[in-house]
Design a protein around this motif. Structure first.
Motif, PDB file in Angstrom:
ATOM      1  N   ALA A 162       0.848  -1.289  -0.032  1.00  0.00           N
ATOM      2  CA  ALA A 162       0.139   0.118  -0.129  1.00  0.00           C
ATOM      3  C   ALA A 162       0.858   1.222  -0.089  1.00  0.00           C
ATOM      4  N   ALA A 163       2.080   1.260   0.950  1.00  0.00           N
ATOM      5  CA  ALA A 163       2.742   2.525   0.977  1.00  0.00           C
ATOM      6  C   ALA A 163       3.414   2.700  -0.453  1.00  0.00           C
ATOM      7  N   ALA A 164       4.192   1.714  -0.754  1.00  0.00           N
ATOM      8  CA  ALA A 164       5.137   1.793  -2.025  1.00  0.00           C
ATOM      9  C   ALA A 164       4.154   2.349  -3.369  1.00  0.00           C
ATOM     10  N   ASN A 165       2.856   1.929  -3.376  1.00  0.00           N
ATOM     11  CA  ASN A 165       1.926   2.406  -4.461  1.00  0.00           C
ATOM     12  C   ASN A 165       1.376   3.951  -4.157  1.00  0.00           C
ATOM     13  N   LEU A 166       1.330   4.216  -3.019  1.00  0.00           N
ATOM     14  CA  LEU A 166       0.791   5.446  -2.524  1.00  0.00           C
ATOM     15  C   LEU A 166       2.049   6.545  -2.934  1.00  0.00           C
ATOM     16  N   VAL A 167       3.243   6.010  -2.357  1.00  0.00           N
ATOM     17  CA  VAL A 167       4.140   6.966  -2.560  1.00  0.00           C
ATOM     18  C   VAL A 167       4.279   7.387  -4.108  1.00  0.00           C
ATOM     19  N   PHE A 168       4.410   6.042  -4.900  1.00  0.00           N
ATOM     20  CA  PHE A 168       4.606   6.155  -6.473  1.00  0.00           C
ATOM     21  C   PHE A 168       3.396   7.516  -6.999  1.00  0.00           C
ATOM     22  N   VAL A 169       2.225   7.081  -6.667  1.00  0.00           N
ATOM     23  CA  VAL A 169       1.090   8.105  -7.179  1.00  0.00           C
ATOM     24  C   VAL A 169       1.541   9.477  -6.774  1.00  0.00           C
ATOM     25  N   LEU A 170       1.898   9.683  -5.435  1.00  0.00           N
ATOM     26  CA  LEU A 170       1.960  11.091  -4.909  1.00  0.00           C
ATOM     27  C   LEU A 170       3.312  11.692  -5.542  1.00  0.00           C
ATOM     28  N   LEU A 171       4.496  10.810  -5.774  1.00  0.00           N
ATOM     29  CA  LEU A 171       5.440  11.434  -6.334  1.00  0.00           C
ATOM     30  C   LEU A 171       5.312  11.567  -7.819  1.00  0.00           C
ATOM     31  N   LEU A 172       4.496  10.938  -8.454  1.00  0.00           N
ATOM     32  CA  LEU A 172       4.219  11.144  -9.896  1.00  0.00           C
ATOM     33  C   LEU A 172       3.434  12.356 -10.164  1.00  0.00           C
ATOM     34  N   LEU A 173       2.533  12.857  -9.184  1.00  0.00           N
ATOM     35  CA  LEU A 173       1.611  13.960  -9.229  1.00  0.00           C
ATOM     36  C   LEU A 173       2.583  15.240  -8.838  1.00  0.00           C
ATOM     37  N   GLY A 174       3.322  14.938  -7.969  1.00  0.00           N
ATOM     38  CA  GLY A 174       3.885  16.112  -7.142  1.00  0.00           C
ATOM     39  C   GLY A 174       5.393  16.096  -7.205  1.00  0.00           C
ATOM     40  N   GLY A 175       6.024  15.273  -7.829  1.00  0.00           N
ATOM     41  CA  GLY A 175       7.470  15.275  -7.861  1.00  0.00           C
ATOM     42  C   GLY A 175       8.141  16.131  -9.105  1.00  0.00           C
ATOM     43  N   GLY A 176       7.380  16.628  -9.921  1.00  0.00           N
ATOM     44  CA  GLY A 176       8.058  17.306 -10.879  1.00  0.00           C
ATOM     45  C   GLY A 176       8.174  16.609 -12.340  1.00  0.00           C
ATOM     46  N   VAL A 177       7.664  15.345 -12.331  1.00  0.00           N
ATOM     47  CA  VAL A 177       7.687  14.413 -13.254  1.00  0.00           C
ATOM     48  C   VAL A 177       7.146  14.986 -14.669  1.00  0.00           C
ATOM     49  N   VAL A 178       5.836  15.085 -14.761  1.00  0.00           N
ATOM     50  CA  VAL A 178       4.950  15.568 -15.664  1.00  0.00           C
ATOM     51  C   VAL A 178       4.329  16.645 -15.503  1.00  0.00           C
ATOM     52  N   VAL A 179       4.303  17.197 -14.139  1.00  0.00           N
ATOM     53  CA  VAL A 179       3.675  18.390 -13.935  1.00  0.00           C
ATOM     54  C   VAL A 179       4.667  19.531 -13.293  1.00  0.00           C
ATOM     55  N   PRO A 180       4.826  20.468 -14.035  1.00  0.00           N
ATOM     56  CA  PRO A 180       5.853  21.606 -13.723  1.00  0.00           C
ATOM     57  C   PRO A 180       5.718  22.082 -12.295  1.00  0.00           C
ATOM     58  N   LEU A 181       6.714  22.213 -11.271  1.00  0.00           N
ATOM     59  CA  LEU A 181       6.581  22.416  -9.786  1.00  0.00           C
ATOM     60  C   LEU A 181       5.934  23.805 -10.002  1.00  0.00           C
ATOM     61  N   GLU A 182       6.225  24.792 -10.665  1.00  0.00           N
ATOM     62  CA  GLU A 182       5.681  26.097 -10.817  1.00  0.00           C
ATOM     63  C   GLU A 182       4.008  25.919 -10.565  1.00  0.00           C
ATOM     64  N   ARG A 183       3.385  24.859 -10.848  1.00  0.00           N
ATOM     65  CA  ARG A 183       2.100  24.969 -10.840  1.00  0.00           C
ATOM     66  C   ARG A 183       1.551  24.685  -9.310  1.00  0.00           C
ATOM     67  N   PHE A 184       2.426  24.423  -8.351  1.00  0.00           N
ATOM     68  CA  PHE A 184       2.144  24.233  -7.194  1.00  0.00           C
ATOM     69  C   PHE A 184       2.449  25.448  -6.360  1.00  0.00           C
ATOM     70  N   PRO A 185       1.555  25.838  -5.154  1.00  0.00           N
ATOM     71  CA  PRO A 185       1.835  26.896  -4.327  1.00  0.00           C
ATOM     72  C   PRO A 185       3.352  27.121  -3.892  1.00  0.00           C
ATOM     73  N   GLU A 186       3.668  28.313  -3.736  1.00  0.00           N
ATOM     74  CA  GLU A 186       5.049  28.339  -3.353  1.00  0.00           C
ATOM     75  C   GLU A 186       5.629  27.602  -2.182  1.00  0.00           C
ATOM     76  N   ALA A 187       4.556  27.576  -1.111  1.00  0.00           N
ATOM     77  CA  ALA A 187       4.908  26.945   0.286  1.00  0.00           C
ATOM     78  C   ALA A 187       5.200  25.512   0.092  1.00  0.00           C
ATOM     79  N   ALA A 188       4.714  24.903  -1.098  1.00  0.00           N
ATOM     80  CA  ALA A 188       4.811  23.445  -1.345  1.00  0.00           C
ATOM     81  C   ALA A 188       6.111  23.216  -2.136  1.00  0.00           C
ATOM     82  N   GLN A 189       6.404  24.115  -2.901  1.00  0.00           N
ATOM     83  CA  GLN A 189       7.439  23.949  -3.730  1.00  0.00           C
ATOM     84  C   GLN A 189       8.727  23.808  -3.039  1.00  0.00           C
ATOM     85  N   GLY A 190       8.954  24.413  -2.025  1.00  0.00           N
ATOM     86  CA  GLY A 190      10.194  24.496  -1.099  1.00  0.00           C
ATOM     87  C   GLY A 190      10.316  22.977  -0.635  1.00  0.00           C
ATOM     88  N   VAL A 191       9.394  22.108  -0.334  1.00  0.00           N
ATOM     89  CA  VAL A 191       9.333  20.877   0.061  1.00  0.00           C
ATOM     90  C   VAL A 191       9.749  19.866  -1.120  1.00  0.00           C
TER      91      VAL A 191
END
Length: 240
Positions: A162-191
């Motif tokens: 469960a954890a490995a698949n969840l991390v995979f999906v979260l990093l796919l969406l929020g890890g700059g893979v296909v969605v630029p980090l500029e699309r996220f709030p500034e507070a989240a970009q630092g993390v």
């Protein structure tokens, strides 16, 4: 013994349908979809969409194989006592972990070849030094392998799944893979900037899209993750 075990691990990974879905089918579909369809606005800098997408998908391929796939497979091998039996065989435990790493690298070579061929067919024009690309992929593999082994060696198999698949999906969406980090709030970009998949994506993109030299900042982040993850995995990994 290590070579024989690595060949066995590689065959097992290639015969596993769910593994192939995770390591080959999903990255290829994402590469084609985000390159051909204007799903999200991308910073292409006058080039093609695939120039931005391809490096991120290569990073995703490393994540899927070295972290998600390895964590799940190793977690269930540990649950069913496979690791305990292999640990009592003439193959030393370091040899088993080396064989698993070699199998991961073998799958990644196939992934890079396939994804590069598809990307070139979509109009990809890679720049930069491929030796630097190889260095980033190797250090990224070490970081994700350490994290995957740490998870597999400390959690129950079902929790690892469960954890490995969840991390995979979260990093796919929020890890700059296909969605630029500029699309996220500034507070989240630092993390998000200090995540290993973000460092690998950005580093590959700097080299392959912009023709940069060694991205020392991203390489430093990956090295730190690799050192911490591998040390923690060696310290806390339980074989049964």
């Amino acid at each position: 013994m290590v070579a024989a075990q690595a060949a066995l691990e590689l065959r097992m990974m290639l015969r596993h349908g769910e593994q192939l879905l995770l390591t080959v089918v999903i990255p290829t579909l994402l590469l084609v979809l985000f390159s051909a369809v204007d799903v999200v606005e991308l910073p292409v800098d006058g080039g093609e969409r695939v120039d931005f997408v391809a490096p991120g998908v290569l990073a995703l391929a490393v994540l899927s194989t070295a972290f998600t796939g390895q964590a799940i497979a190793t977690g269930f091998e540990r649950r069913y006592g496979v690791l305990k039996r292999l640990g009592a065989s003439p193959l030393p435990r370091w040899g088993l972990l080396t064989a698993k790493t070699l199998a991961v690298v073998g799958v990644e070579l196939l992934q890079v070849a396939l994804l590069s061929a598809v990307a070139l067919g979509l109009g990809w024009s890679p720049q930069g030094n491929w030796a630097v690309v190889a260095l980033l992929l190797v250090v990224g593999t070490a970081a994700f392998s350490g994290l995957g082994l740490l998870m597999a060696g400390t959690l129950r198999a079902e929790a690892t799944l469960a954890a490995a698949n969840l991390v995979f999906v979260l990093l796919l969406l929020g890890g700059g893979v296909v969605v630029p980090l500029e699309r996220f709030p500034e507070a989240a970009q630092g993390v998000l900037d200090v995540l290993p998949v973000t460092a690998l994506s950005d580093g590959l993109r700097d080299v392959l899209q912009h023709g940069a030299g060694v991205p020392w900042g991203d390489l430093g982040i990956l090295t730190a993750w690799a050192a911490v993850a591998l040390t923690a995995a060696a310290r806390f990994f339980r074989w049964e």
